[in-house]
Design a protein around this motif. Structure first.
Motif, PDB file in Angstrom:
ATOM      1  N   ASP A 170       0.833  -1.210   0.000  1.00 28.67           N
ATOM      2  CA  ASP A 170       0.000   0.000   0.000  1.00 28.67           C
ATOM      3  C   ASP A 170       0.862   1.253   0.000  1.00 28.67           C
ATOM      4  OD1 ASP A 170      -2.243  -1.571   0.005  1.00 28.67           O
ATOM      5  OD2 ASP A 170      -2.733  -1.270   2.123  1.00 28.67           O
ATOM      6  N   PHE A 171       1.974   1.199   0.706  1.00 27.85           N
ATOM      7  CA  PHE A 171       2.869   2.350   0.735  1.00 27.85           C
ATOM      8  C   PHE A 171       3.438   2.630  -0.651  1.00 27.85           C
ATOM      9  CE2 PHE A 171       7.167   4.118   1.222  1.00 27.85           C
ATOM     10  CZ  PHE A 171       6.855   5.300   1.880  1.00 27.85           C
ATOM     11  N   LEU A 172       3.885   1.599  -1.339  1.00 25.87           N
ATOM     12  CA  LEU A 172       4.446   1.801  -2.672  1.00 25.87           C
ATOM     13  C   LEU A 172       3.390   2.287  -3.658  1.00 25.87           C
ATOM     14  CD1 LEU A 172       6.926  -1.199  -3.069  1.00 25.87           C
ATOM     15  CD2 LEU A 172       7.451   1.211  -2.636  1.00 25.87           C
ATOM     16  N   THR A 173       2.156   1.846  -3.486  1.00 23.98           N
ATOM     17  CA  THR A 173       1.068   2.350  -4.338  1.00 23.98           C
ATOM     18  C   THR A 173       0.906   3.854  -4.163  1.00 23.98           C
ATOM     19  OG1 THR A 173      -0.120   0.242  -4.311  1.00 23.98           O
ATOM     20  CG2 THR A 173      -1.412   2.216  -4.804  1.00 23.98           C
ATOM     21  N   ALA A 174       0.955   4.315  -2.924  1.00 25.53           N
ATOM     22  CA  ALA A 174       0.851   5.752  -2.670  1.00 25.53           C
ATOM     23  C   ALA A 174       2.036   6.503  -3.270  1.00 25.53           C
ATOM     24  CB  ALA A 174       0.753   6.014  -1.165  1.00 25.53           C
ATOM     25  N   MET A 175       3.224   5.928  -3.166  1.00 25.98           N
ATOM     26  CA  MET A 175       4.397   6.584  -3.735  1.00 25.98           C
ATOM     27  C   MET A 175       4.264   6.712  -5.262  1.00 25.98           C
ATOM     28  SD  MET A 175       6.351   7.475  -1.217  1.00 25.98           S
ATOM     29  CE  MET A 175       4.737   7.823  -0.467  1.00 25.98           C
ATOM     30  N   ARG A 176       3.719   5.686  -5.900  1.00 25.54           N
ATOM     31  CA  ARG A 176       3.520   5.764  -7.354  1.00 25.54           C
ATOM     32  C   ARG A 176       2.545   6.870  -7.717  1.00 25.54           C
ATOM     33  NH1 ARG A 176       3.675   0.044  -6.877  1.00 25.54           N
ATOM     34  NH2 ARG A 176       5.506  -0.859  -7.912  1.00 25.54           N
ATOM     35  N   SER A 177       1.531   7.076  -6.902  1.00 22.59           N
ATOM     36  CA  SER A 177       0.552   8.118  -7.223  1.00 22.59           C
ATOM     37  C   SER A 177       1.181   9.497  -7.193  1.00 22.59           C
ATOM     38  CB  SER A 177      -0.637   8.051  -6.264  1.00 22.59           C
ATOM     39  OG  SER A 177      -0.315   8.572  -4.989  1.00 22.59           O
ATOM     40  N   ASP A 178       2.232   9.666  -6.400  1.00 24.69           N
ATOM     41  CA  ASP A 178       2.907  10.962  -6.337  1.00 24.69           C
ATOM     42  C   ASP A 178       3.598  11.317  -7.655  1.00 24.69           C
ATOM     43  OD1 ASP A 178       2.376  12.214  -3.918  1.00 24.69           O
ATOM     44  OD2 ASP A 178       3.901  11.082  -2.835  1.00 24.69           O
ATOM     45  N   GLU A 233     -10.308  12.781  -0.531  1.00 26.28           N
ATOM     46  CA  GLU A 233      -9.318  12.257  -1.479  1.00 26.28           C
ATOM     47  C   GLU A 233      -7.928  12.215  -0.854  1.00 26.28           C
ATOM     48  OE1 GLU A 233     -10.898  13.304  -6.011  1.00 26.28           O
ATOM     49  OE2 GLU A 233      -9.030  14.171  -5.236  1.00 26.28           O
ATOM     50  N   LEU A 234      -7.591  13.261  -0.122  1.00 22.06           N
ATOM     51  CA  LEU A 234      -6.286  13.296   0.527  1.00 22.06           C
ATOM     52  C   LEU A 234      -6.165  12.179   1.558  1.00 22.06           C
ATOM     53  CD1 LEU A 234      -3.600  14.849   0.769  1.00 22.06           C
ATOM     54  CD2 LEU A 234      -4.670  16.219   2.587  1.00 22.06           C
ATOM     55  N   ARG A 235      -7.235  11.939   2.310  1.00 24.57           N
ATOM     56  CA  ARG A 235      -7.224  10.867   3.298  1.00 24.57           C
ATOM     57  C   ARG A 235      -7.025   9.513   2.635  1.00 24.57           C
ATOM     58  NH1 ARG A 235      -7.497  11.626   9.049  1.00 24.57           N
ATOM     59  NH2 ARG A 235      -8.071   9.435   8.964  1.00 24.57           N
ATOM     60  N   ALA A 236      -7.639   9.300   1.495  1.00 29.44           N
ATOM     61  CA  ALA A 236      -7.478   8.028   0.784  1.00 29.44           C
ATOM     62  C   ALA A 236      -6.022   7.824   0.392  1.00 29.44           C
ATOM     63  CB  ALA A 236      -8.385   7.989  -0.444  1.00 29.44           C
ATOM     64  N   TYR A 237      -5.382   8.883  -0.096  1.00 28.95           N
ATOM     65  CA  TYR A 237      -3.958   8.808  -0.424  1.00 28.95           C
ATOM     66  C   TYR A 237      -3.132   8.515   0.829  1.00 28.95           C
ATOM     67  CZ  TYR A 237       0.731  10.795  -0.942  1.00 28.95           C
ATOM     68  OH  TYR A 237       2.095  11.008  -0.899  1.00 28.95           O
ATOM     69  N   MET A 238      -3.463   9.157   1.937  1.00 26.96           N
ATOM     70  CA  MET A 238      -2.665   9.021   3.150  1.00 26.96           C
ATOM     71  C   MET A 238      -2.810   7.655   3.811  1.00 26.96           C
ATOM     72  SD  MET A 238      -2.568  12.711   5.075  1.00 26.96           S
ATOM     73  CE  MET A 238      -4.354  12.846   5.227  1.00 26.96           C
ATOM     74  N   GLY A 243      -2.106   4.902   2.335  1.00 24.45           N
ATOM     75  CA  GLY A 243      -0.884   4.238   1.920  1.00 24.45           C
ATOM     76  C   GLY A 243       0.379   4.982   2.270  1.00 24.45           C
ATOM     77  N   SER A 244       0.310   6.303   2.298  1.00 28.30           N
ATOM     78  CA  SER A 244       1.531   7.087   2.510  1.00 28.30           C
ATOM     79  C   SER A 244       1.826   7.342   3.983  1.00 28.30           C
ATOM     80  CB  SER A 244       1.423   8.434   1.786  1.00 28.30           C
ATOM     81  OG  SER A 244       0.381   9.220   2.342  1.00 28.30           O
ATOM     82  N   ALA A 245       0.834   7.198   4.860  1.00 23.91           N
ATOM     83  CA  ALA A 245       1.039   7.581   6.257  1.00 23.91           C
ATOM     84  C   ALA A 245       0.416   6.606   7.255  1.00 23.91           C
ATOM     85  CB  ALA A 245       0.472   8.981   6.493  1.00 23.91           C
ATOM     86  N   ALA A 246      -0.863   6.255   7.066  1.00 20.50           N
ATOM     87  CA  ALA A 246      -1.529   5.389   8.032  1.00 20.50           C
ATOM     88  C   ALA A 246      -0.820   4.043   8.151  1.00 20.50           C
ATOM     89  CB  ALA A 246      -2.991   5.190   7.641  1.00 20.50           C
ATOM     90  N   VAL A 247      -0.371   3.484   7.012  1.00 20.82           N
ATOM     91  CA  VAL A 247       0.281   2.178   7.078  1.00 20.82           C
ATOM     92  C   VAL A 247       1.617   2.244   7.815  1.00 20.82           C
ATOM     93  CG1 VAL A 247      -0.846   1.320   4.990  1.00 20.82           C
ATOM     94  CG2 VAL A 247       1.403   2.414   4.820  1.00 20.82           C
ATOM     95  N   ILE A 248       2.228   3.428   7.888  1.00 20.55           N
ATOM     96  CA  ILE A 248       3.464   3.556   8.661  1.00 20.55           C
ATOM     97  C   ILE A 248       3.174   3.304  10.137  1.00 20.55           C
ATOM     98  CG2 ILE A 248       5.379   5.065   9.292  1.00 20.55           C
ATOM     99  CD1 ILE A 248       5.326   4.246   6.339  1.00 20.55           C
TER     100      ILE A 248
END
Length: 346
Positions: free
Chosen positions: A134-142, A153-158, A160-165
């Motif tokens: 999920d983290f890598l998916t978020a990184m690809r979206s960037d 929308e921002l929460r959905a992105y986060m 993978g980029s933050a919540a999974v951390i």
């Protein structure tokens, strides 16, 4: 990484030790607040945190490498110097990282240091591999997404980029409640930390072509990309931008409030570490306000003296928690009368 930490974690293989040391260097170099808080964890748990940070840092560096450099880092710690357009080069680097990750998690040999350490940590703490995907998916979206229409929308992105951390960290930290009960709070704290980064880095992100403040929030204050760009380039402030930034800060503080009930759910010896990160990252919001909300022009930071005081407080809490744990162990063996848990570790 100190031999003491590696020995405490039971990491004896020379290749593993070198891989964890590599991740520690990444953490020390790039994550000052995070690294400071990690020092408050028991030594045996620090290598795992460095491995998780190292993986996240490397993927983030792949995404944010400047177009002009032509250098895309690889997980082994060296610039890649790959050919092609910037976006294509970075996408290819993420693909290589994903492949390396899959092989490493499957027990394959020959993985780069970051992956070697991450795979070992994942096995030791039974971390769900989906969090890494999920983290890598978020990184690809960037690489393609440059703005978000609304907070949802921002929460959905986060996720993978933050919540999974936060979810990756939870098994390492340990809990005094079922892990599933603490998980939503750990995820929310990851979101709060990233929202803080978004607020602090508005100007730098704009230079990369990205705007993380939701478009509907900006529009409500009559702010658009052109106005942000004008303020950034001219060095001027605008009351409309200030109002939008203040509202985003309020959203961020709300995330901290939602995450706070999770702190007492953590293992007492891990609480001082996360509380220190909680206070220091929250302090960035205060620093932004004290700097006149000038996030388009400079990066606000918690004053060094404040950082030292928070770290000292964290150290005191660590000492209290460890003493309480030792007394509890002795008491369980029947050698001490009941001893109340110190207020600091509640």
């Amino acid at each position: 990484m100190t031999a003491r930490e590696l020995n405490a974690a039971g990491i004896t293989d020379p290749r593993l030790r070198a891989a964890y040391r590599h991740c520690r260097r990444l953490n020390a170099r790039h994550g000052r607040t995070y690294f400071l808080a990690t020092r408050l964890l028991p030594p045996a748990r620090r290598p795992a945190v460095h491995a998780l940070y190292g993986f996240a840092r490397w993927a983030d560096d792949i995404v944010d490498v400047p177009e002009a450099t032509g250098d895309v880092p690889d997980p082994g710690g060296t610039p890649g110097g790959h050919h092609g357009t910037g976006a294509a080069r970075r996408a290819a680097a993420l693909d290589r990282l994903a492949g390396d990750l899959a092989r490493g998690l499957a027990g394959g040999a020959g993985a780069a240091p970051v992956i070697v350490a991450l795979a070992d940590t994942s096995r030791r703490y039974a971390i769900d591999h989906r969090h890494f995907a999920d983290f890598l998916t978020a990184m690809r979206s960037d690489l393609t997404v440059t703005e978000y229409a609304h907070y949802g929308e921002l929460r959905a992105y986060m996720h993978g980029s933050a919540a999974v951390i936060g979810l990756q960290m939870l098994p390492v930290l340990g809990t005094v409640v079922p892990r599933a009960e603490a998980a939503p709070y750990a995820a929310e704290l990851g979101v709060a930390f990233q929202l803080t980064n978004f607020l602090r880095d508005v100007g730098e992100d704009l230079d990369r072509g990205r705007i993380y403040l939701p478009q509907d929030l900006l529009a409500a204050h009559r702010v658009d990309r052109d106005l942000l760009r004008h303020c950034r380039d001219s060095g001027r402030t605008d009351p409309r931008v200030t109002a939008a930034v203040r509202e985003f800060a309020a959203l961020t503080r709300a995330a901290y409030r939602r995450a706070a009930p999770g702190l007492p759910m953590l293992d007492p010896v891990a609480r001082p570490c996360i509380r220190t990160a909680f206070v220091l990252y929250g302090g960035i919001l205060d620093a932004v306000a004290a700097d006149g909300w000038a996030v388009l022009h400079r990066r606000a930071a918690v004053p060094r003296g404040r950082r030292a005081l928070v770290a000292a407080d964290g150290l005191l809490r660590v000492t209290a928690a460890r003493l309480a744990g030792r007394r509890a162990a002795v008491r369980a063996a029947g050698h001490l009368p009941p001893f109340p848990r110190p207020e600091e570790v509640r």
